[in-house]
Design an enzyme around this catalytic site. Sequence first.
Site, PDB file in Angstrom:
ATOM      1  N   GLY A 128      -0.165  -0.100  -7.064  1.00 44.35           N
ATOM      2  CA  GLY A 128      -1.367   0.675  -7.410  1.00 44.35           C
ATOM      3  C   GLY A 128      -2.654  -0.145  -7.426  1.00 44.35           C
ATOM      4  O   GLY A 128      -3.673   0.273  -6.862  1.00 44.35           O
ATOM      5  N   TRP A 166       0.812  -1.232   0.000  1.00 44.29           N
ATOM      6  CA  TRP A 166       0.000   0.000   0.000  1.00 44.29           C
ATOM      7  C   TRP A 166       0.838   1.272   0.000  1.00 44.29           C
ATOM      8  O   TRP A 166       0.317   2.366  -0.130  1.00 44.29           O
ATOM      9  CB  TRP A 166      -0.952  -0.004   1.213  1.00 44.29           C
ATOM     10  N   SER A 168       3.408  -2.758 -12.146  1.00 42.51           N
ATOM     11  CA  SER A 168       2.180  -2.531 -12.909  1.00 42.51           C
ATOM     12  C   SER A 168       1.367  -3.806 -13.153  1.00 42.51           C
ATOM     13  O   SER A 168       0.777  -3.993 -14.210  1.00 42.51           O
ATOM     14  CB  SER A 168       2.488  -1.813 -14.226  1.00 42.51           C
ATOM     15  N   GLU A 184      11.935   1.536  -3.907  1.00 40.62           N
ATOM     16  CA  GLU A 184      11.773   2.899  -3.367  1.00 40.62           C
ATOM     17  C   GLU A 184      12.644   3.099  -2.126  1.00 40.62           C
ATOM     18  O   GLU A 184      13.137   4.202  -1.878  1.00 40.62           O
ATOM     19  CB  GLU A 184      10.286   3.173  -3.078  1.00 40.62           C
TER      20      GLU A 184
HETATM   21  P1  PGA Z   1       2.931  -0.947  -8.962  1.00 43.46           P
HETATM   22  O1  PGA Z   1       3.950  -1.075  -7.741  1.00 43.46           O
HETATM   23  O2  PGA Z   1       2.098  -2.195  -8.969  1.00 43.46           O
HETATM   24  O3  PGA Z   1       2.128   0.284  -8.674  1.00 43.46           O
HETATM   25  O4  PGA Z   1       3.758  -0.825 -10.207  1.00 43.46           O
HETATM   26  C1  PGA Z   1       4.586  -2.284  -7.437  1.00 43.46           C
HETATM   27  C2  PGA Z   1       5.486  -2.122  -6.238  1.00 43.46           C
HETATM   28  O5  PGA Z   1       6.090  -1.046  -6.066  1.00 43.46           O
HETATM   29  O6  PGA Z   1       5.638  -3.043  -5.425  1.00 43.46           O
END
Ligand code: PGA
Length: 258
Positions: A234, A9, A212, A96
Amino acid sequence: MKNLMAGNWKMHKTIAEGVAFVNELKAQLQDRPERGVLLCVPSTMLHAVATAAKGSAIMVGSEDMYFEEKGAFTGEISPSMVKDTGATATLVGHSERRVIFGETDLVVNKKIKAALTHGLLPVLCIGESLEEREAGKLEAVLSTQIKGGLEGISAADASKIVIAYEPVWAIGTGKTASPQDADDAHAMARKLVANLYGQELADKMMILYGGSVKADNVDELMAMKNINGALVGGAALEVESFTRISNFTCSGKCSCSK
Ligand code: PGA
């Protein structure tokens, strides 16, 4: 458990929204013990979400944690604090964390070890940037991240780890790796794990794809031989799409039917 569909999340949702999501997901999830479902949520709501998920098939984890047990580490949470909330897993080394917060493979390795020591399931995130892919460095990057992340970890402990392959260029961009590209990278990661721990352990290791993943591409990804699940950002924010992803349709080729 042969598959794992994990949601991340990130920095979204209030406690009330998180609890409502879990209650809805509980009601919609198919009863299939071979499929695991994990929600990695902000630490503010770990306890509430873990409490709501109690007694269901949904596991709850943190998105990160520090590796030290306690001490003067302002802003951090420890593995035992994560456990104390009722959570049973944690993401480690999400791109990240690596890119924005400068987390190195050494830090990732310490966090994996700390998670294992406390009986938390670590989901080790790896993946290359677009520049690295275009420069032909995919295998070198995966090798560094896998070797660095798993340094000094015994085979017995390695068998308790899940890997998530997330190409950085596919995260939150709407660009998914093609199922074939994703499968090729997963096969590469599996080979690197086999070099460290042998083929048998590597074949059993769950390797999730992230980047994604959506309700409308999960089935084709899950049909690939080396893809054992998904790590979803997302599309894990809406309960409808995450439910559909968790209840993916098995093509008969995916690992859940093996
Ligand atoms: P995303 O993120 O599905 O929005 O591309 C995946 C993640 O960062 O684990």
